[in-house]
Enzyme design. Structure first.
Site, PDB file in Angstrom:
ATOM      1  N   GLY A 199      -0.440 -18.032  12.328  1.00  0.00           N
ATOM      2  CA  GLY A 199       0.632 -19.028  12.283  1.00  0.00           C
ATOM      3  C   GLY A 199       0.315 -20.299  11.529  1.00  0.00           C
ATOM      4  O   GLY A 199       1.129 -21.225  11.502  1.00  0.00           O
ATOM      5  N   ASP A 212      -9.743 -14.217  15.880  1.00  0.00           N
ATOM      6  CA  ASP A 212      -9.590 -13.098  14.963  1.00  0.00           C
ATOM      7  C   ASP A 212      -8.633 -12.096  15.581  1.00  0.00           C
ATOM      8  O   ASP A 212      -8.913 -11.509  16.623  1.00  0.00           O
ATOM      9  CB  ASP A 212     -10.955 -12.446  14.714  1.00  0.00           C
ATOM     10  CG  ASP A 212     -10.912 -11.342  13.681  1.00  0.00           C
ATOM     11  OD1 ASP A 212      -9.806 -10.854  13.369  1.00  0.00           O
ATOM     12  OD2 ASP A 212     -11.977 -10.947  13.194  1.00  0.00           O
ATOM     13  N   LYS A 230       4.347 -12.900  11.063  1.00  0.00           N
ATOM     14  CA  LYS A 230       5.256 -13.281   9.980  1.00  0.00           C
ATOM     15  C   LYS A 230       4.501 -13.289   8.657  1.00  0.00           C
ATOM     16  O   LYS A 230       3.639 -14.129   8.426  1.00  0.00           O
ATOM     17  CB  LYS A 230       5.860 -14.656  10.260  1.00  0.00           C
ATOM     18  CG  LYS A 230       6.803 -15.167   9.175  1.00  0.00           C
ATOM     19  CD  LYS A 230       7.487 -16.456   9.573  1.00  0.00           C
ATOM     20  CE  LYS A 230       6.517 -17.567   9.855  1.00  0.00           C
ATOM     21  NZ  LYS A 230       5.791 -18.010   8.640  1.00  0.00           N
ATOM     22  N   HIS A 273       1.423  -7.620   5.242  1.00  0.00           N
ATOM     23  CA  HIS A 273       1.456  -7.139   3.847  1.00  0.00           C
ATOM     24  C   HIS A 273       0.137  -7.402   3.115  1.00  0.00           C
ATOM     25  O   HIS A 273      -0.087  -6.863   2.037  1.00  0.00           O
ATOM     26  CB  HIS A 273       2.644  -7.717   3.068  1.00  0.00           C
ATOM     27  CG  HIS A 273       2.650  -9.193   2.885  1.00  0.00           C
ATOM     28  ND1 HIS A 273       3.808  -9.918   2.838  1.00  0.00           N
ATOM     29  CD2 HIS A 273       1.657 -10.103   2.720  1.00  0.00           C
ATOM     30  CE1 HIS A 273       3.537 -11.191   2.645  1.00  0.00           C
ATOM     31  NE2 HIS A 273       2.231 -11.325   2.567  1.00  0.00           N
TER      32      HIS A 273
END
Length: 367
Positions: free
Chosen positions: A212, A254, A268, A272
């Site tokens: 975040g 982690d 969020k 990817h």
């Protein structure tokens, strides 16, 4: 084997001429990127904004303190950027003026707006020398028979991974730019998500945002849903630099090993950057951190969701972001089938695509 009965039909003259023009476009698209970089470095979007939203070429030359001799060259630069959709223009009776559009609005510095996220560093990062050199090395990377785990072309060329604590050893300025660019990319549209997908957060008592960063996302969530107890998990060096907030708990750690328990865990634009195996490992930790589906437990994933149904321009943008991941990281962008396979491997029972917002999809995954 019988000869193939199909015959190759030679293109017509008109088709060949069109093909040649298309080849020029594809071969020279990098010049549009360089023109965009030039506009950002000259602060052209900010100058137009400061001039009241419209500016002529003489206005821009003066505002940017450019030599008058560069005016005709600036006209050529702006002509390409207008045609490429980066600026808008109006031709009046005497002089052409240039205006901001939604794209160039993202490149205006100093705007105080909840939904404005300055994207300068995303542009400078993706068009940096190190990124371009990695792209130029792609054919060599394909030819090499490399042992697993495969390094990205970026890592194979430069010897260090991107978005890693060691990246600064390659180039401190690059590390600074790409981290600022990543933050700007991640924060854009969170206001839209909260407005259009508010049911994601209704009824939640606690939320952990994995990766975040400085807490920008959870601060936006808390503003809309003050009752939610929010935790941000990120690397120690990120947490150390995060601003203190009375309603946010920051945890350095982690996500591969442990995630602070919460009713919901949010990822969020994190996965990817990871290959499929690492995505499964992270999601397994997420599953351990949340209660059962009956108790409201879920993982909220916000990621690009590859789909031709988004339209040719949006789909091309998604595929270009996939190439960006392939060249510079070990991750990739995924379609719904890819995500489904990962969720099953991580032990989840079901998922729902809540909404598609632009190039991104918002997915709820249930234990």
């Amino acid at each position: 084997m019988a000869a193939d009965s199909r015959t190759i039909v030679a293109p017509t003259d008109a088709e060949l001429l069109q093909a040649q023009a298309d080849l020029w476009r594809h071969s020279l698209y990098y010049l549009t990127s360089m023109a965009l970089k030039c506009a950002v470095e000259l602060h052209i979007p900010t100058a137009i904004h400061n001039l009241g939203g419209a500016a002529s070429l003489p206005d821009l030359v003066t505002a940017l303190s450019l030599p008058q001799t560069k005016l005709p060259f600036l006209r050529r630069l702006m002509r390409l950027l207008v045609t490429s959709g980066i600026f808008a223009s109006e031709s009046g009776a005497e002089v052409e003026t240039y205006r901001l559009n939604p794209l160039s609005w993202l490149l205006v510095e100093g705007v105080e707006s909840e939904d404005h996220t300055y994207q300068k560093y995303f542009v400078l990062g993706t068009i940096s020398r190190h990124y371009v050199e990695a792209g130029l090395s792609l054919a060599d990377w394909f030819r090499k028979d490399l042992p697993a785990p495969l390094p990205s072309p970026f890592e194979g060329l430069h010897g260090l991974p991107l978005f890693h604590e060691t990246t600064k050893l390659l180039d401190e300025e690059l590390d600074r730019i790409v981290n600022k660019g990543k933050a700007a990319h991640d924060h854009l549209a969170i206001g839209t998500v909260i407005r259009e997908c508010g049911d994601l957060f209704k009824g939640l008592q606690s939320l952990t945002d994995c990766g975040g960063g400085d807490g920008t996302t959870v601060r936006g969530i808390i503003k809309a849903f003050p009752h939610i107890k929010c935790t941000v998990l990120d690397r120690p060096e990120v947490i150390e630099a995060a601003p203190a907030h009375d309603s946010v708990t920051y945890v350095s750690g982690d996500m591969f090993h442990s995630i602070p328990p919460a009713q919901a865990v949010m990822l969020k634009l994190v996965l990817h950057f990871c290959n499929d195996e690492d995505c499964v490992k992270i999601l397994e930790q997420c599953r351990k951190a949340i209660p059962s589906k009956q108790e409201g437990g879920k993982v909220i994933i916000i990621e690009i969701l590859l789909s031709p149904s988004t339209g040719p321009i949006m789909y091309e943008a998604q595929l270009l972001m996939d190439m960006l991941m392939m060249v510079n990281t070990k991750g990739k962008q995924r379609d719904e089938n890819d995500w489904r396979d990962i969720f099953i491997k991580a032990g989840f029972s079901d998922y729902k695509i809540v909404k598609k917002i632009g190039a991104r999809g918002i997915i709820e995954v249930y234990p």
